[in-house]
Design an enzyme around this catalytic site. Sequence first.
Site, PDB file in Angstrom:
ATOM      1  N   HIS A  14       9.664  10.193  26.747  1.00  0.00           N
ATOM      2  CA  HIS A  14       8.236   9.844  26.839  1.00  0.00           C
ATOM      3  C   HIS A  14       7.494  11.017  27.452  1.00  0.00           C
ATOM      4  O   HIS A  14       7.352  11.121  28.678  1.00  0.00           O
ATOM      5  CB  HIS A  14       8.074   8.562  27.669  1.00  0.00           C
ATOM      6  CG  HIS A  14       6.669   8.036  27.716  1.00  0.00           C
ATOM      7  ND1 HIS A  14       6.389   6.686  27.881  1.00  0.00           N
ATOM      8  CD2 HIS A  14       5.470   8.643  27.648  1.00  0.00           C
ATOM      9  CE1 HIS A  14       5.078   6.520  27.891  1.00  0.00           C
ATOM     10  NE2 HIS A  14       4.500   7.696  27.763  1.00  0.00           N
ATOM     11  N   HIS A  16       4.041  13.458  26.420  1.00  0.00           N
ATOM     12  CA  HIS A  16       2.936  13.864  25.539  1.00  0.00           C
ATOM     13  C   HIS A  16       2.816  15.372  25.656  1.00  0.00           C
ATOM     14  O   HIS A  16       2.516  15.876  26.753  1.00  0.00           O
ATOM     15  CB  HIS A  16       1.636  13.187  25.961  1.00  0.00           C
ATOM     16  CG  HIS A  16       1.728  11.687  25.965  1.00  0.00           C
ATOM     17  ND1 HIS A  16       1.316  10.917  24.896  1.00  0.00           N
ATOM     18  CD2 HIS A  16       2.203  10.818  26.890  1.00  0.00           C
ATOM     19  CE1 HIS A  16       1.525   9.638  25.169  1.00  0.00           C
ATOM     20  NE2 HIS A  16       2.064   9.544  26.380  1.00  0.00           N
ATOM     21  N   HIS A 194       3.079   2.349  23.245  1.00  0.00           N
ATOM     22  CA  HIS A 194       2.751   2.114  24.648  1.00  0.00           C
ATOM     23  C   HIS A 194       2.336   0.647  24.766  1.00  0.00           C
ATOM     24  O   HIS A 194       1.458   0.185  24.017  1.00  0.00           O
ATOM     25  CB  HIS A 194       1.576   2.983  25.091  1.00  0.00           C
ATOM     26  CG  HIS A 194       1.928   4.424  25.334  1.00  0.00           C
ATOM     27  ND1 HIS A 194       2.587   5.206  24.433  1.00  0.00           N
ATOM     28  CD2 HIS A 194       1.685   5.223  26.422  1.00  0.00           C
ATOM     29  CE1 HIS A 194       2.741   6.425  24.950  1.00  0.00           C
ATOM     30  NE2 HIS A 194       2.201   6.472  26.144  1.00  0.00           N
ATOM     31  N   GLU A 197       1.575  -1.034  30.063  1.00  0.00           N
ATOM     32  CA  GLU A 197       1.322   0.024  31.055  1.00  0.00           C
ATOM     33  C   GLU A 197       0.238  -0.509  31.994  1.00  0.00           C
ATOM     34  O   GLU A 197       0.490  -0.820  33.147  1.00  0.00           O
ATOM     35  CB  GLU A 197       0.858   1.323  30.372  1.00  0.00           C
ATOM     36  CG  GLU A 197       0.544   2.442  31.361  1.00  0.00           C
ATOM     37  CD  GLU A 197      -0.029   3.720  30.695  1.00  0.00           C
ATOM     38  OE1 GLU A 197      -0.432   3.651  29.520  1.00  0.00           O
ATOM     39  OE2 GLU A 197      -0.073   4.764  31.382  1.00  0.00           O
ATOM     40  N   ASP A 275       5.854  11.665  31.069  1.00  0.00           N
ATOM     41  CA  ASP A 275       4.569  11.266  30.485  1.00  0.00           C
ATOM     42  C   ASP A 275       3.630  12.468  30.277  1.00  0.00           C
ATOM     43  O   ASP A 275       3.586  13.025  29.184  1.00  0.00           O
ATOM     44  CB  ASP A 275       3.908  10.183  31.351  1.00  0.00           C
ATOM     45  CG  ASP A 275       2.930   9.302  30.572  1.00  0.00           C
ATOM     46  OD1 ASP A 275       2.833   9.450  29.333  1.00  0.00           O
ATOM     47  OD2 ASP A 275       2.261   8.445  31.195  1.00  0.00           O
ATOM     48  N   ASP A 276       2.889  12.845  31.301  1.00  0.00           N
ATOM     49  CA  ASP A 276       1.953  13.980  31.240  1.00  0.00           C
ATOM     50  C   ASP A 276       2.143  14.820  32.503  1.00  0.00           C
ATOM     51  O   ASP A 276       1.300  14.793  33.415  1.00  0.00           O
ATOM     52  CB  ASP A 276       0.506  13.459  31.169  1.00  0.00           C
ATOM     53  CG  ASP A 276       0.294  12.542  29.970  1.00  0.00           C
ATOM     54  OD1 ASP A 276       0.200  13.051  28.848  1.00  0.00           O
ATOM     55  OD2 ASP A 276       0.262  11.307  30.168  1.00  0.00           O
TER      56      ASP A 276
HETATM   57  N1  ADE Z   1      -1.805   9.466  26.390  1.00  0.00           N
HETATM   58  C1  ADE Z   1      -1.229  10.357  27.214  1.00  0.00           C
HETATM   59  N2  ADE Z   1      -0.664   9.732  28.252  1.00  0.00           N
HETATM   60  C2  ADE Z   1      -0.882   8.414  28.081  1.00  0.00           C
HETATM   61  C3  ADE Z   1      -0.545   7.254  28.810  1.00  0.00           C
HETATM   62  N3  ADE Z   1       0.156   7.302  29.952  1.00  0.00           N
HETATM   63  N4  ADE Z   1      -0.943   6.063  28.341  1.00  0.00           N
HETATM   64  C4  ADE Z   1      -1.636   5.998  27.209  1.00  0.00           C
HETATM   65  N5  ADE Z   1      -1.974   7.045  26.492  1.00  0.00           N
HETATM   66  C5  ADE Z   1      -1.602   8.246  26.912  1.00  0.00           C
HETATM   67 ZN    ZN Z   2       2.471   7.979  27.618  1.00  0.00          ZN
END
Ligand code: ADE
Ligand code: ZN
Length: 334
Positions: A14, A16, A194, A197, A275-276
């Site tokens: 996971h 991005h 997703h 969350e 994630d990011d």
């Molecule tokens: N796009 C990038 N990170 C995300 C996240 N945690 N939830 C939804 N969309 C995303």
């Molecule tokens: Zn994500």
Amino acid sequence: MTDFIAGLPKVELHLHIEGSLEPELMFELAQRNQVAIPFDSTEAVRAAYDFHNLQSFLDIYYQGANVLIHEQDFFDLTWAYLLRCAQDNVIHTEIFFDPQTHTDRGIEFATVVNGICRALEQGRTELGISSQLIMCFLRHLDEEAAFHTLEMALPFKDKIVAVGLDSSEQGNPPQKFARVFARALEYGFLTVAHAGEEGTPQNIRDALSLLSISRVDHGVACAGDEALMDELAQNRMPLTVCPLSNTKLKVFERMEDHNIAMLLRRGLCVTINSDDPAYFGGYMTDNFSAVANALPLSEAELAQFTLNAIEASFVDATSKAEMTARVQAYLAAR
Ligand code: ADE
Ligand code: ZN
């Protein structure tokens, strides 16, 4: 425990790729491409990364992606991420990209995919890191736009293993994309989404039944539904959990409040992911360390996150067996 986590082979499911854009590279690309950004230093960028929920992050994240224009930019972005993977002993990664963030700015789909894939190929040959690519639909956009994006992906079908669903969960439930996902499955893509969350356990149930997903991205809201947790455990339905993301976006106030250890012990196929990472303050090792520092987990339990990720990955049985053997060898050598 620090040494154990650093050396542990890891699998990321996971991530991005646009979320791995570090402020330094953002500035470099802004300059190279003559794109204006509303910050005058990397410190100012980092100071702006103070989020109170998912939307407050997404607004800044989409803005950051504006500096990505040329194939070389997407290569540089992906290569920088892979170098961090190598540092963290990530042996396999399955990365998301958001084509609509780029095609809506006039960037060709091929520019994005070719840049990312050239870096992934180099990651295989030079770093020994295997990978897969997953294309996400932005759920705040409409169904027609997702259908159009799916058609654009067809010439690149051999490079994209699955489609996913990201962006604002609230107000954009799985139902909105049921027909697009049905078409993607007909075309032979796997599906993920997703769900749970910021949204409800019902979103997880709907993603499973309406989108036929093979993994739930995040999914931590399942803890609000005992029967759902039992179902997820029984089916070994993977959850790609992102601990630092969850605390940064206030899904959990503190890491000590996170439910990942509870879910693991209930037998769910939970995994740890970043994630990011450029926005949430950490890559894979940082995420494992943050969890281990806040929650009492044994080395065997920490290794189980990797074993779960191998089980949940979109590779063949031979590759899974090879990766499992690497984890077992690491544990045996301790
Ligand atoms: N796009 C990038 N990170 C995300 C996240 N945690 N939830 C939804 N969309 C995303
Ligand atoms: Zn994500």
